[in-house]
Write an enzyme that holds these catalytic residues in place. Structure first.
Site, short mmCIF file in Angstrom:
data_model
loop_
_atom_site.label_atom_id
_atom_site.label_comp_id
_atom_site.label_asym_id
_atom_site.label_seq_id
_atom_site.Cartn_x
_atom_site.Cartn_y
_atom_site.Cartn_z
CG ASN A 94 -1.92 1.23 1.32
OD1 ASN A 94 -2.69 1.22 0.43
ND2 ASN A 94 -1.55 2.31 1.92
CE1 TYR A 134 3.58 4.69 8.88
CE2 TYR A 134 4.82 5.47 10.80
CZ TYR A 134 4.01 5.81 9.71
OH TYR A 134 3.71 7.25 9.49
NE ARG A 190 2.96 1.33 21.32
CZ ARG A 190 2.26 2.13 20.96
NH1 ARG A 190 0.73 2.30 20.74
NH2 ARG A 190 2.70 3.57 20.53
N GLY A 218 9.18 -1.74 20.45
CA GLY A 218 9.60 -0.51 19.20
C GLY A 218 9.41 0.87 19.73
#
Ligand code: UFG
Length: 326
Positions: free
Chosen positions: A93, A142, A283, A285
């Protein structure tokens, strides 16, 4: 009147961009969105085209139908955690989709493009505040997609005389100051909306992801930038390219970091509620501290954030949250 294409204009930041462009009275605005994450009712004016970056033929038709003077490209998947689980979805995407868009653009006059990049391209900070010279070593798919697109833009710029500006957002936050638009991510992963959902009762509590970071109160520090100010920077960047400036990149933040605990304390004051919190583990990363040095944007774009104050950012987001629960 100039015509601007807003790709991903039904999303959180894109829809605010459409509103601000229309508010100037100077632009004809066209939104392209596949509505996979955006909302049709967030597009408050201009033309809407339902379409996907995977559809090269559709992009060619769109670019042939309008003579765009500029393109602002927001459309991408943005969840770091999901990108670790499903990297292919992100490369397809974000990277392949943008390649289709760029190929269509260069075959239709190559209007300048403003690209939504991210602080995630820097990876684990080597120093803060982070300026544009900071090394780029993204640590998740990402961030890598955005980093790759920055490089692709540089190559297309050289080969095809395409002008571009990459805007590296730190933590986009807040909502339309007029209360018309705001964040509606599904699922929501961002701190401020989650905190406010806990304040409004839509969520039982907010989990603090780690309190053992090397920061004064042990929780993660981020640079929250108001979505309105972010959108103003896009317009300034586009105007700068129209005036003949070279392609470049800017880091966009306020230069002040707030910890998770400071955000919760401010939200307690703004909402008048005590937000229930649960202490959780880190969390994966998440760096300890991400703060922007936006001197370059302030000097070169004459960018002057209007809503830099955290209380104002949270107040606008709270207005929006209250509308959502009505
Ligand atoms: N946090 C919590 N609890 C939550 C959610 C977040 O404690 O339920 C903490 C995070 O650990 C972090 C801070 O709140 O310290 C901010 O987290 P966000 O998820 O709101 O934002 P991120 O800094 O993780 O991510 C943002 C953008 C990304 C972008 C990144 C740049 O959302 O798209 O900045 O590094 F990649």
């Amino acid at each position: 009147m100039k015509t601007i294409l807003v790709v991903g204009g039904a999303g959180y930041i894109g829809s605010q961009m459409v509103k601000q462009l229309l508010a100037t009275g100077n632009y004809h605005v066209v939104t392209l969105d596949n509505l996979s994450h955006g909302y049709r009712d967030a597009i408050i004016g201009g033309d809407f085209v339902l379409g996907d970056l995977a559809d090269r033929t559709g992009l060619d038709h769109l670019l042939a139908d309008y003579q765009f003077d500029g393109i602002i490209h927001f459309a991408s998947f943005i969840e770091v955690g999901e990108s670790m689980q499903q990297p292919g979805k992100y490369y397809q995407n974000n990277v392949a989709g943008t390649l289709n868009l760029l190929d269509a653009i260069i075959s239709h006059g190559a209007p300048p493009i403003i690209f939504s990049s991210t602080a995630a391209i820097f990876g684990e900070p080597q120093y803060t505040p982070i300026d544009e010279q900071h090394p780029t070593q993204p640590i998740n798919p990402y961030g890598k997609t955005k980093w790759m697109i920055e490089h692709i833009l540089a190559d297309y710029g050289r080969a095809h005389q395409l002008k571009f500006t990459c805007l590296r957002y730190f933590n986009a936050a807040g909502a339309d100051p007029e209360g018309q638009l705001g964040e509606r991510h599904q699922p929501e992963t961002h701190l401020i909306p989650l905190v406010l959902q806990a304040a409004s009762g839509r969520r039982s509590h907010l989990t603090i992801f780690g309190q053992d970071y090397d920061t004064p109160d042990g929780t993660g520090i981020r640079d929250y930038i108001h979505v309105y100010d972010l959108c103003q920077a896009h317009l300034l960047a586009l105007e700068q390219l129209w005036q003949g400036a070279d392609s470049t990149a800017y880091n966009l933040g306020n230069g002040t970091g707030f910890s998770v605990k400071q955000v919760i304390e401010t939200a307690n004051l703004v909402t008048g509620n005590t937000i229930p919190i649960v202490m959780g583990t880190r969390r994966k990363g998440d760096p300890a501290r991400l703060v922007a040095d936006s001197t370059h944007a302030k000097l070169k774009l004459n960018w002057q954030p209007q809503y830099a104050d955290l209380t104002t950012i949270i107040t606008h987001a709270w207005q929006w949250e209250q509308q959502l629960i009505r």
